[in-house]
Design an enzyme around this catalytic site. Structure first.
Site, PDB file in Angstrom:
ATOM      1  N   LYS A 109     -11.085   6.504  -7.194  1.00 35.87           N
ATOM      2  CA  LYS A 109     -11.593   7.360  -8.280  1.00 35.87           C
ATOM      3  C   LYS A 109     -13.104   7.364  -8.450  1.00 35.87           C
ATOM      4  O   LYS A 109     -13.612   7.879  -9.447  1.00 35.87           O
ATOM      5  CB  LYS A 109     -10.938   6.963  -9.591  1.00 35.87           C
ATOM      6  CG  LYS A 109     -11.234   5.535  -9.974  1.00 35.87           C
ATOM      7  CD  LYS A 109     -10.967   5.264 -11.422  1.00 35.87           C
ATOM      8  CE  LYS A 109     -11.483   3.901 -11.811  1.00 35.87           C
ATOM      9  NZ  LYS A 109     -11.398   3.624 -13.232  1.00 35.87           N
ATOM     10  N   TYR A 138     -13.485  13.648  -4.297  1.00 39.96           N
ATOM     11  CA  TYR A 138     -12.518  13.039  -5.224  1.00 39.96           C
ATOM     12  C   TYR A 138     -11.790  14.129  -6.017  1.00 39.96           C
ATOM     13  O   TYR A 138     -10.561  14.150  -6.114  1.00 39.96           O
ATOM     14  CB  TYR A 138     -13.238  12.073  -6.188  1.00 39.96           C
ATOM     15  CG  TYR A 138     -12.465  11.801  -7.450  1.00 39.96           C
ATOM     16  CD1 TYR A 138     -11.366  10.951  -7.435  1.00 39.96           C
ATOM     17  CD2 TYR A 138     -12.797  12.431  -8.649  1.00 39.96           C
ATOM     18  CE1 TYR A 138     -10.626  10.740  -8.588  1.00 39.96           C
ATOM     19  CE2 TYR A 138     -12.062  12.223  -9.800  1.00 39.96           C
ATOM     20  CZ  TYR A 138     -10.981  11.373  -9.765  1.00 39.96           C
ATOM     21  OH  TYR A 138     -10.243  11.172 -10.902  1.00 39.96           O
ATOM     22  N   THR A 185     -11.546  17.072 -13.797  1.00 38.11           N
ATOM     23  CA  THR A 185     -12.448  17.543 -12.746  1.00 38.11           C
ATOM     24  C   THR A 185     -11.886  18.769 -12.018  1.00 38.11           C
ATOM     25  O   THR A 185     -12.641  19.546 -11.434  1.00 38.11           O
ATOM     26  CB  THR A 185     -12.761  16.386 -11.751  1.00 38.11           C
ATOM     27  OG1 THR A 185     -13.781  16.814 -10.866  1.00 38.11           O
ATOM     28  CG2 THR A 185     -11.565  15.981 -10.951  1.00 38.11           C
ATOM     29  N   LYS A 227      -7.622  15.590  -6.183  1.00 40.77           N
ATOM     30  CA  LYS A 227      -6.756  15.789  -7.361  1.00 40.77           C
ATOM     31  C   LYS A 227      -6.191  17.213  -7.340  1.00 40.77           C
ATOM     32  O   LYS A 227      -4.987  17.420  -7.557  1.00 40.77           O
ATOM     33  CB  LYS A 227      -7.546  15.535  -8.651  1.00 40.77           C
ATOM     34  CG  LYS A 227      -7.951  14.090  -8.852  1.00 40.77           C
ATOM     35  CD  LYS A 227      -6.736  13.187  -9.005  1.00 40.77           C
ATOM     36  CE  LYS A 227      -7.084  11.723  -9.131  1.00 40.77           C
ATOM     37  NZ  LYS A 227      -5.929  10.830  -9.080  1.00 40.77           N
ATOM     38  N   SER A 247      -6.936  15.018 -13.188  1.00 37.90           N
ATOM     39  CA  SER A 247      -8.229  14.827 -13.842  1.00 37.90           C
ATOM     40  C   SER A 247      -8.803  16.151 -14.303  1.00 37.90           C
ATOM     41  O   SER A 247      -8.574  17.199 -13.681  1.00 37.90           O
ATOM     42  CB  SER A 247      -9.181  14.185 -12.827  1.00 37.90           C
ATOM     43  OG  SER A 247     -10.517  14.299 -13.257  1.00 37.90           O
ATOM     44  N   ASP A 274       0.879  -1.167   0.000  1.00 41.91           N
ATOM     45  CA  ASP A 274       0.000   0.000   0.000  1.00 41.91           C
ATOM     46  C   ASP A 274       0.918   1.220   0.000  1.00 41.91           C
ATOM     47  O   ASP A 274       1.785   1.350   0.878  1.00 41.91           O
ATOM     48  CB  ASP A 274      -0.856  -0.054   1.278  1.00 41.91           C
ATOM     49  CG  ASP A 274      -1.946   0.999   1.250  1.00 41.91           C
ATOM     50  OD1 ASP A 274      -1.664   2.142   0.845  1.00 41.91           O
ATOM     51  OD2 ASP A 274      -3.080   0.664   1.647  1.00 41.91           O
TER      52      ASP A 274
HETATM   53  C1  WQD Z   1     -20.136  10.395 -18.655  1.00 43.50           C
HETATM   54  C2  WQD Z   1     -21.483  10.887 -19.164  1.00 43.50           C
HETATM   55  C3  WQD Z   1     -23.121  11.058 -17.424  1.00 43.50           C
HETATM   56  C4  WQD Z   1     -23.350   6.757 -16.604  1.00 43.50           C
HETATM   57  C5  WQD Z   1     -16.036  10.775 -14.179  1.00 43.50           C
HETATM   58  C6  WQD Z   1     -15.320  11.569 -13.133  1.00 43.50           C
HETATM   59  C7  WQD Z   1     -14.093  12.178 -13.714  1.00 43.50           C
HETATM   60  C8  WQD Z   1     -13.229  11.143 -14.371  1.00 43.50           C
HETATM   61  C9  WQD Z   1     -13.967  10.209 -15.243  1.00 43.50           C
HETATM   62  C10 WQD Z   1     -12.077   9.448 -13.134  1.00 43.50           C
HETATM   63  C11 WQD Z   1     -22.144  11.919 -18.233  1.00 43.50           C
HETATM   64  C12 WQD Z   1     -23.536  10.006 -18.427  1.00 43.50           C
HETATM   65  C13 WQD Z   1     -23.018   7.979 -17.125  1.00 43.50           C
HETATM   66  C14 WQD Z   1     -24.654   6.236 -16.825  1.00 43.50           C
HETATM   67  C15 WQD Z   1     -25.179   8.225 -18.089  1.00 43.50           C
HETATM   68  N1  WQD Z   1     -12.451  10.570 -13.368  1.00 43.50           N
HETATM   69  N2  WQD Z   1     -23.912   8.719 -17.845  1.00 43.50           N
HETATM   70  N3  WQD Z   1     -25.526   6.997 -17.566  1.00 43.50           N
HETATM   71  O1  WQD Z   1     -18.877  11.877 -14.824  1.00 43.50           O
HETATM   72  O2  WQD Z   1     -17.781  12.616 -16.989  1.00 43.50           O
HETATM   73  O3  WQD Z   1     -16.410  11.652 -15.238  1.00 43.50           O
HETATM   74  O4  WQD Z   1     -15.186   9.767 -14.664  1.00 43.50           O
HETATM   75  O5  WQD Z   1     -11.546   8.742 -12.559  1.00 43.50           O
HETATM   76  O6  WQD Z   1     -13.422  12.839 -12.701  1.00 43.50           O
HETATM   77  O7  WQD Z   1     -16.182  12.600 -12.669  1.00 43.50           O
HETATM   78  O8  WQD Z   1     -17.900  10.170 -16.473  1.00 43.50           O
HETATM   79  O9  WQD Z   1     -18.597   8.023 -17.438  1.00 43.50           O
HETATM   80  O10 WQD Z   1     -19.598   8.749 -15.225  1.00 43.50           O
HETATM   81  O11 WQD Z   1     -20.263   9.953 -17.309  1.00 43.50           O
HETATM   82  O12 WQD Z   1     -26.029   8.862 -18.740  1.00 43.50           O
HETATM   83  O13 WQD Z   1     -25.033   5.162 -16.355  1.00 43.50           O
HETATM   84  O14 WQD Z   1     -22.384   9.778 -19.205  1.00 43.50           O
HETATM   85  O15 WQD Z   1     -24.243  11.780 -16.960  1.00 43.50           O
HETATM   86  O16 WQD Z   1     -22.832  12.815 -19.047  1.00 43.50           O
HETATM   87  P1  WQD Z   1     -17.841  11.672 -15.848  1.00 43.50           P
HETATM   88  P2  WQD Z   1     -19.075   9.127 -16.556  1.00 43.50           P
END
Ligand code: WQD
Length: 333
Positions: free
Chosen positions: A84, A148, A126, A152, A124, A58
């Site tokens: 994440k 999260y 984000t 970052k 990220s 770890d």
């Molecule tokens: C993408 C789009 C959802 C799931 C996240 C983290 C970011 C990064 C990557 C990682 C959005 C839509 C999703 C579902 C949907 N970090 N969606 N139905 O939120 O852009 O990014 O992951 O480690 O920091 O925030 O990615 O793939 O969750 O969503 O409609 O079942 O798909 O609303 O528009 P996100 P995501």
């Protein structure tokens, strides 16, 4: 170079191990396997024909990290060992702050002690918060929407201050957009435990018949078709971005967006997946997911200009490769 890869058995880490080995680097993975399996590293060896040295530790454990550092002569560290899951970070903020910040500090401290001056950090998109798209590296950061995201942004700050005090260090802050897809061999890919949070693994699970239908979170965003727009990047392109970053002999802090620069809506991704794989993905439109933004995509000109790196793979590759991995391995879970 000899590179320490904490979190190297994970999704992005394992693909980066492949890219590093293919580029002729030596790879040592440190991973506690909390969200991955050791056999991923066997598959990395199968793909590359090269061995990965592995320590199951770890990286919040300073003693364990120092012991690994003492055994090897590292030229650099690429730190992927972070939690994440955005929603989980809201429920368990301390877990996220502890793991993601302490791991960064322990690794950086061990680097100081052992004279390792090159540190690449998995950041990220984000960290841009509610900035206007496309996100550019020079933008002032706005508060991220989750603990999260804060881990970052805070890790970036810690590493920047460290460089201030140690100007001979080279720190690369790589801001990933939405990594998807899998290695074209179908041997390694994204394998979240339980019900996936992210879009692509959810789509592949629906396509495999393991989940009934995709829920699309909102179709009333001010976007091309009302669904959320993201910058999906093939994980192999992302992995190659790390090799390009390592090749840049720069001192100080360098920040790079790793994305494609293109936005794709949820519906566009669903249709691309259906077309690429000849499979229907049933879906329903449901309410917006709290914390989501309408659009997120990168300005990628800096990485192209300074690293000579550019994402080469398109949506069809991302969809085909994600589905191949799902069929090969993950579908058997
Ligand atoms: C993408 C789009 C959802 C799931 C996240 C983290 C970011 C990064 C990557 C990682 C959005 C839509 C999703 C579902 C949907 N970090 N969606 N139905 O939120 O852009 O990014 O992951 O480690 O920091 O925030 O990615 O793939 O969750 O969503 O409609 O079942 O798909 O609303 O528009 P996100 P995501």
């Amino acid at each position: 170079m000899v590179i320490l890869v904490p979190g190297g058995a994970g999704f992005i880490g394992s693909h980066t191990c492949v890219a590093l080995l293919e580029a002729g680097h030596e790879v040592v993975v440190a991973d506690n396997l909390c969200n991955s399996k050791a056999e991923v590293l066997d598959r990395v060896a199968t793909i590359t024909g090269k061995k990965v040295t592995f320590y199951q530790i770890d990286v919040t454990d300073a003693e364990a990290v120092n012991a690994v550092m003492a055994k090897h002569s590292f030229n650099g560290v690429i730190h992927f060992a972070g939690f994440k899951a955005v929603a989980e970070s809201v429920e368990k903020p301390l877990l996220y702050y502890y793991n993601n910040l302490v791991s960064t500090m322990v690794l950086a401290q061990a680097c100081l002690k052992h004279g390792v001056k090159r540190f690449v950090f998995s950041s990220s998109a984000t960290v841009y918060g509610a900035n206007k798209v496309p996100f550019v590296e020079t933008m002032a950061l706005l508060p991220p929407a989750s603990p999260y995201g804060h881990t970052k942004a805070m890790s970036e700050r810690i590493l920047m201050d460290l460089v201030e005090a140690n100007p001979d260090w080279s720190v690369m802050l790589l801001r990933y957009f939405n990594p998807v897809g899998a290695h074209p061999s179908g041997l390694i890919g994204e394998a979240p435990t339980g019900i996936p949070n992210n879009l692509m693994p959810y789509i592949t699970r629906v396509a495999a018949g393991k989940l009934a239908r995709l829920r699309i979170f909102g179709n009333d965003y001010p976007t091309v078709d009302g669904t959320g727009v993201r910058d999906y990047i093939h994980v192999v392109d992302l992995a190659e971005g790390h090799v390009a970053a390592l090749n840049k002999p720069a001192k100080g802090v360098q920040i790079y967006n790793l994305g494609t620069g293109r936005g794709t809506s949820v519906l566009q991704l669903v249709h691309a997946f259906e077309e690429a794989n000849g499979i229907k993905v049933p879906y329903e439109i449901v309410a917006r997911r709290p914390g989501d933004i309408a659009e997120c995509y990168a300005d990628v000109s800096k990485a192209e200009r300074e690293l000579g790196w550019k994402a080469k793979r398109g949506l069809v590759d991302m969809c085909r490769d994600a589905w191949r991995f799902e069929k090969n391995y993950y579908v058997k879970d």
